[in-house]
Design an enzyme around this catalytic site. Structure first.
Site, PDB file in Angstrom:
ATOM      1  N   LYS A 221      25.150  52.194 -34.032  1.00  0.00           N
ATOM      2  CA  LYS A 221      25.895  51.544 -35.109  1.00  0.00           C
ATOM      3  C   LYS A 221      24.981  50.802 -36.082  1.00  0.00           C
ATOM      4  O   LYS A 221      23.799  50.561 -35.816  1.00  0.00           O
ATOM      5  CB  LYS A 221      26.945  50.604 -34.525  1.00  0.00           C
ATOM      6  CG  LYS A 221      28.126  51.356 -33.923  1.00  0.00           C
ATOM      7  CD  LYS A 221      29.252  50.435 -33.501  1.00  0.00           C
ATOM      8  CE  LYS A 221      30.473  51.236 -33.045  1.00  0.00           C
ATOM      9  NZ  LYS A 221      31.583  50.375 -32.599  1.00  0.00           N
ATOM     10  N   ARG A 255      30.249  52.960 -24.063  1.00  0.00           N
ATOM     11  CA  ARG A 255      30.746  54.105 -24.843  1.00  0.00           C
ATOM     12  C   ARG A 255      29.611  54.559 -25.753  1.00  0.00           C
ATOM     13  O   ARG A 255      29.185  53.819 -26.632  1.00  0.00           O
ATOM     14  CB  ARG A 255      31.974  53.696 -25.654  1.00  0.00           C
ATOM     15  CG  ARG A 255      32.608  54.819 -26.474  1.00  0.00           C
ATOM     16  CD  ARG A 255      33.827  54.307 -27.225  1.00  0.00           C
ATOM     17  NE  ARG A 255      34.466  55.352 -28.003  1.00  0.00           N
ATOM     18  CZ  ARG A 255      34.117  55.690 -29.252  1.00  0.00           C
ATOM     19  NH1 ARG A 255      33.125  55.029 -29.856  1.00  0.00           N
ATOM     20  NH2 ARG A 255      34.740  56.652 -29.887  1.00  0.00           N
TER      21      ARG A 255
END
Length: 272
Positions: A221, A255
């Protein structure tokens, strides 16, 4: 710390890995990479072989300012992929990344076993009722607004306190509907600035007071690649660093796009 997935009890007292499978054309890292059956099956087999306990399938990109996708289009993208995966890998525990009750219901009826909702019911008031009826585990993420508006809503007096209050309300509502298997996701990158993301990571252990398993999704991210002044493609090392910290602060599920590295991280941290 166990959840029931299609009658199989998964013990989350030892951390597990959830592999990401985006069947969208525009996800921030892997958009368009899994657009045909051969590529989907290759990626699923790779993630399962590398040690993923869950495969999280998403058919609606939730990156900041993502384009709107109708329920019908999301279902058209999603259901054939669930069927395809289960045809070739019938024991796969599939989580579905959706905030829509209609999509969630269709996914579970076609073999998925977990609903992963970025809005914790805020974007579809019918979601929690559907989850309660389906009796499946429910991952509730923290965010404000929707993917199109969330980054304009990153305003907090005290982000950790406000998030804890948010989750306490969501948990109370879920319990009132008799949803038994609940997990929380702090929602890194959702309605949060880079600095706020790191503040949440720094305070991650405080979410243990909710007495629920915590899923952490920081894989590749912008909080990583913007800090390192690089790109999502070059953010694997940074992902591993933050996953290590998350595990030390109590994360139960990682995740990730890169399963092998996450599994190795868990193995090493477990030796401490």
């Amino acid at each position: 710390m166990t959840i029931n997935c299609l009658g199989k009890l998964i013990d989350l007292s030892s951390p597990k890995v959830m592999g990401i499978l985006n069947v969208t054309p525009n996800s921030f890292y892997d958009g368009g990479k899994h657009s045909d059956e051969k590529r989907v099956l290759y990626q699923v087999e790779k993630m399962l072989t590398e040690g993923a306990t869950f495969i999280d399938i998403g058919a609606y990109s939730s990156k900041p300012s993502a384009e709107f996708v109708s329920e019908e289009e999301e279902i058209i993208r999603l259901i054939p992929m669930i069927k395809l995966v289960l045809k070739h890998f019938p024991e796969t525990l599939i989580s579905v990344d959706t905030f829509r009750a209609k999509v969630a219901k269709a996914a579970i009826e076609n073999g998925a076993c977990i609903i992963n909702d970025i809005s914790a019911g805020s974007l579809d008031v019918a979601m929690m009722e559907i989850v309660a009826q389906l009796r499946v585990p429910y991952i509730m993420m923290h965010m404000k607004g929707n993917p199109q508006t969330m980054q304009s809503l990153a305003n907090y007096q005290s982000i950790t306190k406000e998030m804890l209050f948010y989750f306490s309300e969501k948990v109370a509502l879920a319990r009132s509907l008799e949803i038994s298997d609940l997990l929380i996701d702090p929602g890194f990158g959702f309605a949060k600035t880079k600095e706020q993301n790191f503040e949440v990571m720094n305070n991650l252990e405080l979410f243990q007071m909710l007495e629920l398993p915590t899923l952490v999704g920081v894989s590749r991210k912008s909080m990583i690649y913007k800090t390192l002044e690089t790109s999502a493609d070059s953010a694997l090392n940074g992902t591993t660093v933050l996953n290590t910290i998350a595990l030390q602060k109590g994360a139960s599920i990682l995740r990730v796009h890169d399963v092998k590295e996450a599994v190795e991280t868990i193995k090493l941290v477990s030796q401490l």
